[in-house]
Write an enzyme that holds these catalytic residues in place. Sequence first.
Site, PDB file in Angstrom:
ATOM      1  N   GLU A 193       7.307   8.595 -19.417  1.00  0.00           N
ATOM      2  CA  GLU A 193       8.670   7.975 -19.805  1.00  0.00           C
ATOM      3  C   GLU A 193       8.967   6.798 -18.798  1.00  0.00           C
ATOM      4  OE1 GLU A 193       8.264  11.205 -19.249  1.00  0.00           O
ATOM      5  OE2 GLU A 193       8.307  12.217 -21.209  1.00  0.00           O
ATOM      6  N   ASP A 232       0.760  -1.166   0.004  1.00  0.00           N
ATOM      7  CA  ASP A 232       0.001  -0.184  -0.151  1.00  0.00           C
ATOM      8  C   ASP A 232       0.927   1.264   0.036  1.00  0.00           C
ATOM      9  OD1 ASP A 232       0.820  -0.734   2.702  1.00  0.00           O
ATOM     10  OD2 ASP A 232      -1.089  -0.178   3.545  1.00  0.00           O
TER      11      ASP A 232
END
Lengths: 615, 615
Positions: free
Chosen positions: B356, B147
Site C-alpha cells: 500500500e 544509507d
Amino acid sequence: MNTGELVDLGQQLRVDSVRASAAAGSGHPTSSMSAADLVAVLLANHLRYDFERPAHPGNDRLVLSKGHASPLLYSAYKAAGAIDDEELLTFRKLGSRLEGHPTPQRLPWVETATGSLGQGLPVGVGIALSGKRLDRTDYRVWVLCGDSEMAEGSVWEAAEHAGYEHLDNLVVIVDVNRLGQRGPTRHGHDLDAYARRFRAFDWHTIEIDGHDVDAVDRAYGEALSTKGQPTAIIARTLKGKGVQAVEDREGKHGKPLPEAEEAIAELGGPRDLTVRVQEPPAARALHSAGTGEIELPRYDLGDEVATRNAFGEALAALGTARGDVVALDGEVGDSTRAEYFAKEHPERYFECYIAEQQMVATAVGMAARGWVPFATSFAAFLTRAHDFVRMASISGSGINLVGSHAGVAIGEDGPSQMGLEDLAMMRAVHGSTVLYPCDANQTARLVAAMAGLEGIRYLRTSRGGSKVVYGPDEEFPVGGSKVLRSSDRDRLTVVAAGVTVHEALAAADALEQDGIQVRVIDLYSVKPVDRATLRQAAEDTGCLLTVEDHRREGGIGDAVLDAFCDGRPVPRLVRLAVETMPGSASPAEELRAAGIDADSVAAAVRMLVEQAIVP
Amino acid sequence: MNTGELVDLGQQLRVDSVRASAAAGSGHPTSSMSAADLVAVLLANHLRYDFERPAHPGNDRLVLSKGHASPLLYSAYKAAGAIDDEELLTFRKLGSRLEGHPTPQRLPWVETATGSLGQGLPVGVGIALSGKRLDRTDYRVWVLCGDSEMAEGSVWEAAEHAGYEHLDNLVVIVDVNRLGQRGPTRHGHDLDAYARRFRAFDWHTIEIDGHDVDAVDRAYGEALSTKGQPTAIIARTLKGKGVQAVEDREGKHGKPLPEAEEAIAELGGPRDLTVRVQEPPAARALHSAGTGEIELPRYDLGDEVATRNAFGEALAALGTARGDVVALDGEVGDSTRAEYFAKEHPERYFECYIAEQQMVATAVGMAARGWVPFATSFAAFLTRAHDFVRMASISGSGINLVGSHAGVAIGEDGPSQMGLEDLAMMRAVHGSTVLYPCDANQTARLVAAMAGLEGIRYLRTSRGGSKVVYGPDEEFPVGGSKVLRSSDRDRLTVVAAGVTVHEALAAADALEQDGIQVRVIDLYSVKPVDRATLRQAAEDTGCLLTVEDHRREGGIGDAVLDAFCDGRPVPRLVRLAVETMPGSASPAEELRAAGIDADSVAAAVRMLVEQAIVP
C-alpha cells in the site's frame, strides 16, 4: 509421526478447514489447504508447546502471519486437543472464539492478531529478539507467511532486522501457493525469487516441495540446527491442494468450497487423529529485577526544560525501578531522548534504525512476552506505523508509544518533521490513552503512570524548552486536567495542552490587564478527558476556546466534545488549530503564523467579547 | 565538465551548503557534503533539465530522497543558475522558498516533498513507471538516497516494484556515508550489503568511491546504458567530506559547521561556477484521449447495489471519458472493484500487489506527471500508507484514495479487515476531501466529482449491498448533504452517512409509528461538511444524534462540529459509534452489537424523549 501419519494429519487439517468454512459459509479453506502439510509436520514433530499452559515460558511461539488461513490454525488446535470439534464448527459465528482472523484477545494460544498482511513476521522478529536478549530462554519462533504478503515492505524491514540480529531462534515458512486474492502473485512458483531476497538479508534459506512431508520434516530439522542466522523455508505448494475443483485454480480465494461433502470425500473423509505435541523444556523467564521504587527526576519551577528531555530522564528512572521496562527507538534516540535510557540500561535498549513499522512490531512482540516497551520516534513518523498500531489494539497489546517533535513549534525543519496528525491517529485507536504534557514535572509523572495502563498508551512530547509550571510533587491522574487560571468572573475557558498551555497562560495574563478574566485548563490527558472539569467550565463560563498545535480535526478541539455528547447542553465552542501548511521559520514565527500563539489567543478572546458572543 | 572542473564544482556545492546552513543557523551541511560530488557530476554531465521550463515533458526528474540534504540541492540550483546567491542565503527563513526539506508547493523543480525518509525512491518509482507506461517519453529518474533510510521497508517495496517492472529509466544513488543521525548505520561502509539486496530485487548495481568524480561519471554512464533493469549506484562517501573537524565524525548530524569561515577556507573558499545543464530532448507527453463526456452508470431506485460496485463502474466510465485517469490497486481489485476499470482500460491500470505504501507513492509520482490517479484498497489497509498520504499532502499532490470494506458492516472477516479509523486519518490530512456515499447513484456522482478536486480526495465504500435511495439524476455537490426526512415537528436530527443512513431511515420510520418525528441527514460529504444544513437542523430541532460505522473519535460525530466552532450556540449532541472491539459475526449482528443499527438509533431517540432531553 512417520510419513504416513503426517500425510494423514495433513489431510485431516484440510478436511477440518473445509468443514469449518462450510459451517461458517465463509472463510479461506483453499489458503489453508496449501499450508496443511507444513503445519501438520510442525505440530507433530517439531513444535514444543503446552496448550494447557500457554504462558509457559519455554513454549515455542507460532505466528500465523497469513491470518486468513485461520481454519488451518483452528484445525491444528483441534488435532492438538486444545479445542473440540463442536467449537471448530462455531468458526466465524457471533460469540465464537474462532474469528475470521485469529486474535489473542480471544484465544490464549495466539501471539498476535493477524489479518493485515506483512505483520506476522515483524512481530515474530520482536518475539525472537525477546527470546534472545530479554527472556533468554530458548523457545523457537515459527512464522507461517503467505507468498502474496512478501510484497509488503514491512516483511523486508523485518528480514533486515532479524538477519542483522542473527536470530537463529526464528524460522519463517513461506507458503508459496502462487495465487493471491485476485490472481497470480508477482513471482508465481519461482521459489528462488524469495530465497535470494532472504539470503541478501543474511538469512539461511531452504527451498522445498511443501507437500512432501519428509522434505518438510528435514527442512525444519535443518532450520533448528542452523546457528547464527534465521532460516526461511520457501515451500512450493498448491492452493486448494487435494481437491481438484479448486486446486491451483484462480477465483477460489476466500470462499467455502462449492461442494464441501464431495471435497471431504476426495480428501479421504473425516479423520480424528490426535497429536501429542512435544512438551516445552523447563524454562524460567528472566525479568531483570528493578529497585521497585521509582525516583523520578524533579525540576524547579520556572526552569526551561523540554518535555522530551523530561521524558528521557523519567524513562531512565522508570527503567531503574522496573526491570520489565524496555525501550526501542527508530534511530533518533538523540532527539527523542530515548538515549538517556540507553545509557542507563543498554541491555534493555533496542536500536531499531529508521524502521518505524518494525519498531512497533518489536514492541508488540516484547509485550506479548510480558515486557513493558516504550517505542519512540518523531510524532510525525509514527504515522508510518499506523496499521501496526491498529493491529496492536486488536491484539490488546500493552505498548507505550512516544512521539517527539510535536507540531509547528519545532520550527525550521518544516512540515515533514512536524507531528500534526498524531493526536487524531492515536485518539481513534480503540482503548488508547493519549497524554500531552506541557512541563517537565508533569511529563515525568505521566511517564510513570502510563507504564501501568492497559492497551496503547501515547505520549506526545515537544522539542523546545518550556517553563516548569508545576512543582515536582504535583499529581497528574490519567483522565484529569489542571485548572491553571480561574476566577468567578471568567468570561470563557481556554483549553490547551502542551506548548499551547504556555501561550494560553500568556494570553490570560495579557487579557487580565484589559480586565478580561479567562479560565485556563491544561488538558494534559487528551483521552480520556476530564469530563467533570470541562463540564464545570462550561457551566461557569458558557464557552470553550481550544488552542492546539495540531490539525483542526481529531485533536484537542474534538477531544473536549467527549464531555458533551450525551445530550446535555453544549457550551459555545471556538477552535484555534493549525489550518495552514507551515513552512520553515523559527518556533515563535511558526506559532504566530499558525494562529495559535498567545497574541492569537488573546485576539480571539477580544473578538468574542466585542461581538458579545461571550459576556 | 572534465575531472578538475567536476572536483571544483563539488567543492563549490560543499561551500554553498556550509554557507546556507550557517546563515540559517540550522540545517544539514555534513549530509550535503557527502553527496556533493555525486550531485556535481550528475548536474554537469548527465542531467537533462530545463530549469526555465520545469514542466517540459522531456526533463529528467531528480528526487532528493534524503530531503534533509536540501542545502546541497539548493546549492545545485544556484550552480545551474536557477536561484541566485541571495536567495540561497534565505534558507530556512520565514517566507523563503528554500525550506528545511524541499517541497514542490514552493519550488517548481522539486518533484515530491521529502523529509520523511524512505519515500523518495517509492515516488521515483512511480514517476519512472509513468515515463515507461503512461507518458512514454524517455526522461530518466534520478533518486538520491541516504544509507540510513535503507532500513525502511518502503525502500524494498519500491525496489521490488521497480525490479519487477524493469524500470531502466530509473537510477538510485545511495550516498553511503556510514553515519546516521545518532551514530553508525547498520552496515557502515559495507557497500555490498546494499548492493546484494538490490541485486536480489533484480537491479543492476555499481559500487564506487563517491568522491572519485571519474568513477561517478562512469557509473552514471553505465547506468544509462543498462537496459531492462533499474540501476543502483552504491557510493562510498564520507559525511562532512572535506572539512576535518566534521569529516566522518559522529555527533555532527543536522548542525551548522562550528567554524563556518574556517571550513569554507579549508574547502578552497567560495567559487562561482555556473553549470550549463543539458537541454532535455524534444518530447511530448502522451495523454490518451478520452471521449470527454462521462456516461455514469445509472441505478434504479430500490435496487440493492454495493457502493463498491458503483465505484468500480463509475471509475471505468470516468476512465472512458477522461484519458488522464489511471487506477492502482493493492492486489484486492476484485474486492474494491477497481478490476472493472482494469477490464476497460488495462493500459492505465497498475497492479501494485500487497504494497500500500508503494501504491500511494506510485499515485503521487503519476500525479506529479499530470495524471489523475485513483488508488484503492480496503479502508483498513490504507492506514499502512498514512505517512505517504501525509507527505502527499505536503507535496500538494492531487490523488484520489478509495477505501472499501468500511466498518463493522463487513461482517465475518472481523476487525483486522474493518476500516474503523479511516475517517479520522483522512479528515486530519491538510486540505483533504472526505466522501462517504450511501447508495450507488450517489457514489457514481461523487467519483466523477472527486476527480476534479485539488489535494487528497478520499472516498469510503461499503462491502454489502444497500438500497438505492436516490435517482440517477440527483446531484451531490461536494460540501453538501441531503435531508432525507424532515417535518416541522422534528424532535431531533439524526446525522448519518454510508451504511448508517439506511439504519437511520428505518429508525425514523419506526419512530414515526410511535408519533416521534425525526429529521434524517445524509452527510455524504464528511469534509467539508454542509454547515448551512447542519445549522438549520440545529436551529429547528436543537439536538443532533450522529450514528456512524467508525470509531467515536475523528469521524462523523466530530465532523458535524465543524459547523459550530465559531462561537455560535451549539445544539445538544449524542453519538452512536463503534466503541467495542468487534469479533466475527454477520453484518446485521455486527451493526447491532456495535449499537449502530436501526433499533439502536430508535432506542436512543426514545430514551432522549423519555428523559425529556429532547421535547
